[in-house]
Design an enzyme around this catalytic site. Structure first.
Site, mmCIF file in Angstrom:
data_model
loop_
_atom_site.group_PDB
_atom_site.id
_atom_site.type_symbol
_atom_site.label_atom_id
_atom_site.label_comp_id
_atom_site.label_asym_id
_atom_site.label_seq_id
_atom_site.Cartn_x
_atom_site.Cartn_y
_atom_site.Cartn_z
ATOM 1 N N GLU A 122 0.819 -0.833 0.235
ATOM 2 C CA GLU A 122 0.003 -0.162 0.646
ATOM 3 C C GLU A 122 0.803 1.339 0.023
ATOM 4 O OE1 GLU A 122 -2.012 -1.428 3.728
ATOM 5 O OE2 GLU A 122 -3.828 -0.609 2.602
ATOM 6 N N GLU A 142 -3.184 -10.445 3.931
ATOM 7 C CA GLU A 142 -3.832 -9.511 4.720
ATOM 8 C C GLU A 142 -5.555 -10.919 5.169
ATOM 9 O OE1 GLU A 142 -2.896 -7.636 3.275
ATOM 10 O OE2 GLU A 142 -2.133 -5.355 3.374
#
Ligand code: 1HE
Length: 268
Positions: A122, A142
């Site tokens: 990210e 994740e």
């Protein structure tokens, strides 16, 4: 070649980062190698502070990570006790920091190596250009951790590689190597081990030599235009083009080309 000089002022106070300058380029390194540059709250806050306090002389930034990996993502040890409300604020803190990178004043080139995973991807996706050394691998663990993207990745990474690829990475734990990341669009360049920084600095120097208004247009108008309808996008483009063309710097650069004083277009 002159070496980089350690930064002073606010940037020198940030213990989880190392900042240094050479000419118009500032090099910022994530400095938490023992924890694989995992993004603790303090590191996210320091990234924010760094990018809103770049010296006026900075015209481009290179962002890299110390140690064996660029970044292992969210510091998992800090999330164990979080409740729902705190989770929203935590994610918004990341958004603020990564917005300061993507929508800041100057272009940012990320130099990647080793793990670029979860929040590390990210972070990389909030930079404008990504150079990956051959050791780089990309993943979104994740799903395995019971989490979701929270640092803007569902917006930024999907814009880079599409919803289908992000779904695959998150659902299956698939990992892309450097070549797969390049083919998917996660990086723009792959270079041999140890050559990322030199390439990143070279690219940053090129970006720094552009007219600031052109870089502003690329950084601030282009992604907004991509989010707009065609009608709105075409209007925004015309307005931005007129602003750029109207600057004295554009006039000087056009005159230099017409007088045969400026470089021609060529492969570099
Ligand atoms: C960490 C973290 C971390 C390492 N948070 N402490 N991210 C992940 O799920 C990736 C988790 N990390 C890994 O899979 C591996 O550490 C790596 C592949 C990145 C590197 O492996 P390696 O063998 O080089 O290092 P290591 O031995 O696993 O880790 C060294 C130390 O760093 C160790 O601590 P130590 O005290 O035992 O020495 C690790 O615990 C620590 N460490 N990664 C905390 N991530 C806004 S939402 C974003 C959501 C996410 O980012 S989810 C993905 C999280």
């Amino acid at each position: 070649m002159p070496s980089f000089t350690p930064a002073g002022g606010v940037l020198a106070q940030l213990d989880l980062l190392r900042a240094s300058h050479r000419g118009a380029v500032t090099h910022v390194r994530l400095h938490r190698p023992a924890k694989r540059n995992a993004l603790s709250d303090a590191l996210i806050q320091q990234l924010h502070t760094c990018f809103v306090n770049l010296p006026e002389t900075t015209r481009a930034v290179v962002l890299s990570g110390e140690g064996e990996h660029f970044c292992a993502g969210l510091d998992l040890s800090e999330l164990v006790e979080a409740d729902t409300a705190a989770g929203v604020l935590h994610s918004r803190m990341w958004h603020a920091a990564f917005d300061a990178i993507q929508f800041g004043r100057v272009p940012v080139v990320a130099v990647l190596h080793g793990a670029v995973v979860g929040g590390g991807l990210e972070l990389a996706s909030s930079c404008h250009i990504r150079v990956a050394e051959a050791s780089t691998y990309f993943g979104l663990p994740e799903g395995q951790r019971g989490l979701f993207l929270g640092g803007g990745g569902s917006v930024r990474i999907t814009r880079l590689i599409g919803v289908a690829r992000v779904t695959d990475l998150m659902m299956t734990g698939r990992v892309y190597d450097a070549a797969e990341g390049l083919a998917a669009g996660l990086s723009q360049y792959v270079v041999p081990a140890g050559e990322g920084l030199a390439r990143g600095i070279e690219l940053a120097e090129r970006a720094a030599s552009n007219a600031p208004v052109s870089n502003f247009a690329v950084m601030h108008a282009l992604p907004r235009i991509a989010d707009q309808s065609m009608t709105e996008g075409l209007l925004t483009e015309s307005l931005m083009a007129a602003v750029a063309e109207g600057t004295p710097e554009a006039k000087q650069r056009l005159r230099a080309f017409l007088d045969k004083r400026a470089a021609k277009v060529g492969k570099r």
